[in-house]
Motif scaffolding. Structure first.
Motif, PDB file in Angstrom:
ATOM      1  N   ALA A  16       0.834  -1.209   0.000  1.00  0.00           N
ATOM      2  CA  ALA A  16       0.000   0.000   0.000  1.00  0.00           C
ATOM      3  C   ALA A  16       0.871   1.262   0.000  1.00  0.00           C
ATOM      4  O   ALA A  16       0.620   2.209  -0.761  1.00  0.00           O
ATOM      5  N   TRP A  17       1.898   1.282   0.848  1.00  0.00           N
ATOM      6  CA  TRP A  17       2.798   2.444   0.885  1.00  0.00           C
ATOM      7  C   TRP A  17       3.525   2.613  -0.449  1.00  0.00           C
ATOM      8  O   TRP A  17       3.670   3.723  -0.952  1.00  0.00           O
ATOM      9  N   GLY A  18       3.991   1.517  -1.013  1.00  0.00           N
ATOM     10  CA  GLY A  18       4.685   1.591  -2.297  1.00  0.00           C
ATOM     11  C   GLY A  18       3.776   2.079  -3.416  1.00  0.00           C
ATOM     12  O   GLY A  18       4.183   2.894  -4.248  1.00  0.00           O
ATOM     13  N   ASP A  19       2.527   1.601  -3.428  1.00  0.00           N
ATOM     14  CA  ASP A  19       1.568   2.055  -4.441  1.00  0.00           C
ATOM     15  C   ASP A  19       1.316   3.555  -4.297  1.00  0.00           C
ATOM     16  O   ASP A  19       1.296   4.293  -5.283  1.00  0.00           O
ATOM     17  N   ALA A  20       1.131   3.993  -3.063  1.00  0.00           N
ATOM     18  CA  ALA A  20       0.898   5.422  -2.819  1.00  0.00           C
ATOM     19  C   ALA A  20       2.102   6.255  -3.264  1.00  0.00           C
ATOM     20  O   ALA A  20       1.938   7.315  -3.887  1.00  0.00           O
ATOM     21  N   LEU A  21       3.295   5.772  -2.969  1.00  0.00           N
ATOM     22  CA  LEU A  21       4.496   6.496  -3.395  1.00  0.00           C
ATOM     23  C   LEU A  21       4.602   6.565  -4.913  1.00  0.00           C
ATOM     24  O   LEU A  21       5.058   7.576  -5.458  1.00  0.00           O
ATOM     25  N   CYS A  22       4.181   5.517  -5.610  1.00  0.00           N
ATOM     26  CA  CYS A  22       4.187   5.541  -7.078  1.00  0.00           C
ATOM     27  C   CYS A  22       3.268   6.634  -7.605  1.00  0.00           C
ATOM     28  O   CYS A  22       3.607   7.340  -8.562  1.00  0.00           O
ATOM     29  N   ILE A  23       2.105   6.781  -6.990  1.00  0.00           N
ATOM     30  CA  ILE A  23       1.154   7.814  -7.423  1.00  0.00           C
ATOM     31  C   ILE A  23       1.699   9.206  -7.118  1.00  0.00           C
ATOM     32  O   ILE A  23       1.600  10.121  -7.937  1.00  0.00           O
ATOM     33  N   VAL A  24       2.312   9.365  -5.960  1.00  0.00           N
ATOM     34  CA  VAL A  24       2.933  10.656  -5.620  1.00  0.00           C
ATOM     35  C   VAL A  24       4.104  10.936  -6.558  1.00  0.00           C
ATOM     36  O   VAL A  24       4.280  12.072  -7.016  1.00  0.00           O
ATOM     37  N   LEU A  25       4.891   9.924  -6.886  1.00  0.00           N
ATOM     38  CA  LEU A  25       5.997  10.095  -7.827  1.00  0.00           C
ATOM     39  C   LEU A  25       5.482  10.515  -9.198  1.00  0.00           C
ATOM     40  O   LEU A  25       6.069  11.376  -9.853  1.00  0.00           O
ATOM     41  N   THR A  39       5.483  21.776  -5.073  1.00  0.00           N
ATOM     42  CA  THR A  39       4.890  22.276  -3.833  1.00  0.00           C
ATOM     43  C   THR A  39       3.924  21.240  -3.284  1.00  0.00           C
ATOM     44  O   THR A  39       3.448  20.362  -4.020  1.00  0.00           O
ATOM     45  N   LEU A  40       3.633  21.361  -2.010  1.00  0.00           N
ATOM     46  CA  LEU A  40       2.660  20.473  -1.397  1.00  0.00           C
ATOM     47  C   LEU A  40       1.296  20.639  -2.072  1.00  0.00           C
ATOM     48  O   LEU A  40       0.610  19.649  -2.350  1.00  0.00           O
ATOM     49  N   ALA A  41       0.940  21.875  -2.362  1.00  0.00           N
ATOM     50  CA  ALA A  41      -0.348  22.129  -3.017  1.00  0.00           C
ATOM     51  C   ALA A  41      -0.405  21.464  -4.393  1.00  0.00           C
ATOM     52  O   ALA A  41      -1.416  20.868  -4.763  1.00  0.00           O
ATOM     53  N   GLY A  42       0.672  21.542  -5.143  1.00  0.00           N
ATOM     54  CA  GLY A  42       0.714  20.916  -6.459  1.00  0.00           C
ATOM     55  C   GLY A  42       0.640  19.403  -6.378  1.00  0.00           C
ATOM     56  O   GLY A  42      -0.063  18.758  -7.158  1.00  0.00           O
ATOM     57  N   LEU A  43       1.373  18.831  -5.420  1.00  0.00           N
ATOM     58  CA  LEU A  43       1.322  17.378  -5.237  1.00  0.00           C
ATOM     59  C   LEU A  43      -0.069  16.930  -4.806  1.00  0.00           C
ATOM     60  O   LEU A  43      -0.587  15.933  -5.311  1.00  0.00           O
ATOM     61  N   LEU A  44      -0.672  17.657  -3.873  1.00  0.00           N
ATOM     62  CA  LEU A  44      -2.022  17.310  -3.429  1.00  0.00           C
ATOM     63  C   LEU A  44      -3.033  17.440  -4.566  1.00  0.00           C
ATOM     64  O   LEU A  44      -3.896  16.575  -4.732  1.00  0.00           O
ATOM     65  N   ARG A  45      -2.932  18.490  -5.329  1.00  0.00           N
ATOM     66  CA  ARG A  45      -3.851  18.713  -6.454  1.00  0.00           C
ATOM     67  C   ARG A  45      -3.803  17.566  -7.448  1.00  0.00           C
ATOM     68  O   ARG A  45      -4.827  17.140  -7.973  1.00  0.00           O
ATOM     69  N   ASN A  46      -2.603  17.049  -7.694  1.00  0.00           N
ATOM     70  CA  ASN A  46      -2.448  16.036  -8.733  1.00  0.00           C
ATOM     71  C   ASN A  46      -2.490  14.593  -8.223  1.00  0.00           C
ATOM     72  O   ASN A  46      -2.898  13.699  -8.964  1.00  0.00           O
ATOM     73  N   ALA A  47      -2.078  14.360  -6.997  1.00  0.00           N
ATOM     74  CA  ALA A  47      -2.037  12.991  -6.488  1.00  0.00           C
ATOM     75  C   ALA A  47      -3.251  12.633  -5.630  1.00  0.00           C
ATOM     76  O   ALA A  47      -3.712  11.491  -5.669  1.00  0.00           O
ATOM     77  N   GLY A 108      -0.791   5.473 -18.521  1.00  0.00           N
ATOM     78  CA  GLY A 108       0.479   4.884 -18.940  1.00  0.00           C
ATOM     79  C   GLY A 108       1.579   5.059 -17.915  1.00  0.00           C
ATOM     80  O   GLY A 108       2.283   4.093 -17.567  1.00  0.00           O
ATOM     81  N   ALA A 109       1.728   6.264 -17.416  1.00  0.00           N
ATOM     82  CA  ALA A 109       2.819   6.544 -16.472  1.00  0.00           C
ATOM     83  C   ALA A 109       2.622   5.811 -15.146  1.00  0.00           C
ATOM     84  O   ALA A 109       3.571   5.228 -14.611  1.00  0.00           O
ATOM     85  N   THR A 110       1.406   5.831 -14.629  1.00  0.00           N
ATOM     86  CA  THR A 110       1.181   5.140 -13.360  1.00  0.00           C
ATOM     87  C   THR A 110       1.321   3.635 -13.526  1.00  0.00           C
ATOM     88  O   THR A 110       1.821   2.954 -12.617  1.00  0.00           O
TER      89      THR A 110
END
Length: 135
Positions: A16-25, A39-47, A108-110
């Motif tokens: 679960a942690w690895g999957d979440a990190l892939c999405i954040v990456l 930024t945190l806002a950009g990461l939150l907006r997209n992930a 594709g990327a995810t």
């Protein structure tokens, strides 16, 4: 009625942690490739939209209680698609060609990130728990 818990796979938390990190990456790479500041806002907006859908669906699709390639692919296809849609709705983006391109790139990327991560996890976990590394 039984109060027994569902038997969880020994590596569920790690997966679960690895999957979440892939999405954040994925979100991080997207920001970087578009020249946007990290930024945190950009990461939150997209992930966050994808993560929310991912972890809402995961129990129903048994993504972590029965970690198989099939369950991962179901979760990926539904969560990324619905998460991209949710992101577009929240940001009030039009459903046009740009949306379709973003959706395709997101899928594709995810997929590449998740398959690489799960392949690595499978190799490591199969050594650690014989017969226990499904995906």
């Amino acid at each position: 009625m039984s109060t027994a818990r569902l038997k969880t796979h020994p590596s569920s938390r790690l997966l679960a942690w690895g999957d979440a990190l892939c999405i954040v990456l994925f979100a991080l790479l997207g920001l970087k490739s578009h020249g946007e500041p990290i930024t945190l806002a950009g990461l939150l907006r997209n992930a966050l939209p994808i993560l929310l859908v991912w972890f809402l669906l995961a129990p129903f699709l048994r993504t972590y209680t029965r970690p198989t390639w099939r369950n991962l692919l179901y979760t990926w296809a539904l969560a990324v698609s619905a998460g991209v849609w949710l992101r577009a709705m929240v940001l009030q983006r039009p459903f046009d060609l740009g949306y379709l391109v973003f959706w395709a790139v997101s899928l594709g990327a995810t997929l590449v990130l998740l398959l690489a991560w799960r392949g690595l996890a499978l190799a490591v976990l199969s050594r650690r728990w014989p017969g226990g590394g499904s995906a």
